[in-house]
Design a protein around this motif. Structure first.
Motif, PDB file in Angstrom:
ATOM      1  N   SER A 213       0.789  -1.051  -0.068  1.00 36.86           N
ATOM      2  CA  SER A 213      -0.124  -0.089  -0.122  1.00 36.86           C
ATOM      3  C   SER A 213       0.807   1.208  -0.222  1.00 36.86           C
ATOM      4  CB  SER A 213      -0.806   0.064   1.131  1.00 36.86           C
ATOM      5  OG  SER A 213      -1.758  -0.992   1.262  1.00 36.86           O
ATOM      6  N   GLU A 216      -0.382   6.795   4.127  1.00 34.17           N
ATOM      7  CA  GLU A 216      -1.277   7.942   4.149  1.00 34.17           C
ATOM      8  C   GLU A 216      -0.317   9.153   4.171  1.00 34.17           C
ATOM      9  OE1 GLU A 216      -4.528   5.891   7.143  1.00 34.17           O
ATOM     10  OE2 GLU A 216      -3.258   7.300   7.817  1.00 34.17           O
ATOM     11  N   MET A 225      -5.210  12.598  -2.098  1.00 37.25           N
ATOM     12  CA  MET A 225      -5.851  12.170  -0.884  1.00 37.25           C
ATOM     13  C   MET A 225      -6.690  13.059   0.083  1.00 37.25           C
ATOM     14  SD  MET A 225      -3.917  10.242   2.529  1.00 37.25           S
ATOM     15  CE  MET A 225      -3.717  11.821   3.281  1.00 37.25           C
ATOM     16  N   GLN A 229      -9.843  12.862   5.789  1.00 34.33           N
ATOM     17  CA  GLN A 229     -10.429  11.441   5.805  1.00 34.33           C
ATOM     18  C   GLN A 229      -9.133  10.515   5.781  1.00 34.33           C
ATOM     19  OE1 GLN A 229     -13.741  10.987   6.782  1.00 34.33           O
ATOM     20  NE2 GLN A 229     -13.913  13.270   6.579  1.00 34.33           N
ATOM     21  N   ARG A 230      -8.210  10.663   5.103  1.00 30.30           N
ATOM     22  CA  ARG A 230      -7.122  10.069   5.020  1.00 30.30           C
ATOM     23  C   ARG A 230      -7.535   8.653   4.011  1.00 30.30           C
ATOM     24  NH1 ARG A 230      -3.090  10.648  10.125  1.00 30.30           N
ATOM     25  NH2 ARG A 230      -3.767  12.834  10.583  1.00 30.30           N
ATOM     26  N   THR A 231      -8.441   9.039   3.149  1.00 27.90           N
ATOM     27  CA  THR A 231      -8.794   8.064   2.101  1.00 27.90           C
ATOM     28  C   THR A 231      -8.518   8.846   0.825  1.00 27.90           C
ATOM     29  OG1 THR A 231     -11.015   8.985   2.167  1.00 27.90           O
ATOM     30  CG2 THR A 231     -10.562   6.948   3.453  1.00 27.90           C
ATOM     31  N   TRP A 232      -8.888   8.089  -0.503  1.00 26.70           N
ATOM     32  CA  TRP A 232      -8.446   8.935  -1.711  1.00 26.70           C
ATOM     33  C   TRP A 232      -9.778   9.764  -2.009  1.00 26.70           C
ATOM     34  CZ3 TRP A 232      -3.889   8.323  -2.831  1.00 26.70           C
ATOM     35  CH2 TRP A 232      -3.225   7.141  -2.986  1.00 26.70           C
ATOM     36  N   GLU A 245      -8.619   4.893  -9.211  1.00 31.10           N
ATOM     37  CA  GLU A 245      -8.526   4.219  -7.623  1.00 31.10           C
ATOM     38  C   GLU A 245      -7.894   2.717  -7.675  1.00 31.10           C
ATOM     39  OE1 GLU A 245     -11.213   4.424  -3.731  1.00 31.10           O
ATOM     40  OE2 GLU A 245     -12.202   4.826  -5.572  1.00 31.10           O
ATOM     41  N   LYS A 250      -5.154   0.232  -1.915  1.00 30.25           N
ATOM     42  CA  LYS A 250      -5.487   0.934  -0.568  1.00 30.25           C
ATOM     43  C   LYS A 250      -4.575   2.208  -0.050  1.00 30.25           C
ATOM     44  CE  LYS A 250      -9.591  -2.040   0.561  1.00 30.25           C
ATOM     45  NZ  LYS A 250      -9.924  -2.104  -0.699  1.00 30.25           N
TER      46      LYS A 250
END
Length: 562
Positions: A213, A216, A225, A229-232, A245, A250
């Motif tokens: 992965s 972050e 990113m 939220q620390r997500t894409w 994506e 991840k």
């Protein structure tokens, strides 16, 4: 609370740093003392790639700067061979690493099969040389994606919106704009790519024999990113390239386990099969860990191929310049950073032109010229600069009546050249005044409680003295200028401990109250003068810094790239 005793007796922790010009390794024992280190310099030890400073510059595409992906693989094999006589690989219980931020690698369709079934009787290079959809990895020095930056910013509502979403406005070197450029100019390469790695996750992937992965913290250097939220971020992914994506995979926290070491390394180098690979991260985040920076109010200055200024903060407050990343060793915190492209290579350029190609001569010129340089201010951009966004060029000014330190009506006149000693002082003072001006503007603490200096030029006492005079605070240095690979080894130990405890533990519990007995302690390199002369000098530097920022603003309005 877990403590240092929790690291098993006799265990080793291996940290790598895959940087622009070299690949380094640092090995810590369970007392967090350095027991071995090694380096491979790309230009001199892998001359068949014909890189200069570890990179290629494309003469046909202004600002297009990249490195050959397979050179990093060959360097990795060479580094492991050089380490072999120095340490017993079977004692290494965890490995982590640092990669130059923003650089990217493009695995072609079908490569996962190759990566997951490496033959220990053959070299990595021979098996992975055809695993990429492009042999060129765009790196942080690249500035050829201005068009893509504007397109991404426009798609999400403008230059002010993108930092709110991702922690930074669109920068040419960031991975998102680089991916968009490949998608637009080489659609066949993009189509043939099954996984896009950062330099950090690329190296981790080789070690685990699987796609690792992106972490972050390094993921925040991509303009892709969601920083909170620390997500894409779906909005930015859509603005960058279709189907992105699934090519990214991840995200993972920086302290998480990427996997156990691949069977290839067990057989070829006798690593232990329980050896953990902890997520790799970017070079600046690893330096933050290696410098044990954990107090808001402390700043670090890294003087390397690029110069960076960074600190830590409890909350994300992104702005139009500078960057906010998740703190790699504190899950709820952030690190803030400013980055300058013209670092050591630009200092070397001045040394070569003005100081007989000798650091001794360069330093003697710093000794013989007075602080403030008689008002001589220089702007030196051997490469397109990031901060401020100015093109290649050199600008020299003499600021009159600086002795009247309260004067806000300083007059400057542009000149063609300085004498060699003044040129040497002008590059050093100019870079440091810019750092101070932008750090204050970004909201970093002023004056800092202390500055920890790292990177190659942090071994230069004259430069450290200038940092102390210009920032008005004490300057400390660490035992080793290569804080990124040291930080990676420390993060390997930290990730191992978090995994053993089954949850996150603060990294400081590994060295608290014992820092000076480890290889992590910092020592005072330049104290702050407390007398009236030192205070008056700081006041004059403050006036000169404001003048510099004013001239810089006019240069950006006139010739800026943004």
């Amino acid at each position: 609370m877990a403590g240092r005793s929790s690291l098993p007796e006799g265990s080793l922790f291996l940290g790598f740093d895959s940087s622009t010009q070299s690949l380094k390794a640092t090995v810590l024992n369970n007392e967090l003392i350095i027991v071995a280190s090694e380096i491979v310099n790309f230009d001199s030890e892998l001359p068949h790639y014909k890189t200069e400073g570890g990179v290629y510059r494309d003469p046909a595409d202004n600002g297009h700067i990249f490195s050959p992906t397979i050179m990093w693989i060959e360097a990795f094999e060479l580094l492991l061979e050089k380490l072999k006589p120095k340490i017993n690989f079977s004692k290494v219980v965890a490995i982590s690493g640092s990669g130059q931020q923003h650089g990217s690698v493009y695995w072609k369709k079908g490569s996962h099969t190759v990566l997951s079934s490496l033959d220990p009787s053959k070299s990595l290079l021979s098996q992975l040389k055809d695993a990429f959809s492009t042999m060129d990895s765009p790196i942080w020095m690249d500035s050829s994606t201005t068009k893509q930056c504007r397109e991404i910013e426009d798609a999400v509502g403008g230059a002010l919106e993108l930092p709110k979403l991702t922690g930074s406005r669109a920068y040419e070197r960031f991975t998102g704009p680089q991916i968009r450029k490949i998608y637009q100019t080489a659609p066949n390469v993009y189509e043939d790519t099954e996984r896009i790695s950062l330099v950090s996750s690329f190296m981790a992937s080789i070690l685990v024999g699987n796609y690792a992965s992106i972490d972050e913290t390094d993921g925040a250097g991509m303009n892709l990113m969601d920083i909170n939220q620390r997500t894409w971020s779906k909005a930015v992914l859509e603005a960058t390239a279709p189907g992105l994506e699934e090519k990214l995979g991840k995200l993972a926290p920086a302290y998480a386990v990427a996997g156990r070491i691949a069977p290839y390394f067990l057989e070829r180098l006798q690593f232990d099969n329980n050896c953990l690979v902890i997520q790799w991260s970017g070079d600046n985040p690893n330096s933050l860990a290696g410098l044990t920076l954990n107090t808001p109010g402390d700043l670090a200055i890294s003087l390397g191929t690029s110069d960076t200024v960074f600190g830590i903060t409890a909350e994300a407050k992104p702005s139009l310049e500078g960057h906010v990343f998740p703190n790699p060793v504190e899950p709820n915190g952030y690190m803030v950073m400013l980055c300058y492209k013209n670092g050591s290579l630009t200092r070397e350029d001045v040394r070569n032109r003005c100081a007989e190609k000798s650091w001794d001569v360069f330093n003697s010129y710093l000794d013989k010229t007075p602080p403030l340089n008689g008002g001589k201010l220089g702007f030196y951009y051997k490469d397109h600069e990031i901060l401020p966004p100015l093109p290649v060029g050199f600008h020299r000014y003499i600021v009159e009546n600086l002795n009247d330190a309260t004067s806000d009506n300083l007059i400057e006149r542009e000149v063609e050249e300085f004498d060699p000693p003044s040129e040497v002082r002008a590059i050093v003072e100019g870079q440091l005044l810019s750092m101070r001006g932008h750090a204050e503007r970004f909201g970093m603490p002023y004056p800092p409680k202390q500055i920890i200096a790292t990177g190659g030029a942090s071994s230069n006492e004259r430069i450290l003295h200038s940092i102390s005079q210009i920032f008005g605070c004490p300057v400390f240095t660490v035992e080793r200028p290569d804080s990124a690979s040291l930080g990676a080894a420390l993060r390997a130990a930290h990730g191992w401990l978090c995994n053993k405890e089954g949850s996150f533990v603060p990294i400081s519990c590994m060295y608290q109250g014992n820092l000076e007995k480890t290889s992590l302690g910092a020592k005072l390199a330049a104290a702050t003068g407390e007398d009236a002369d030192a205070k008056e000098l700081l006041q004059k530097y403050t006036v000169l810094m404001r003048k510099r920022m004013e001239i810089e603003r006019r240069l950006v309005e006139k010739i800026g790239r943004a």
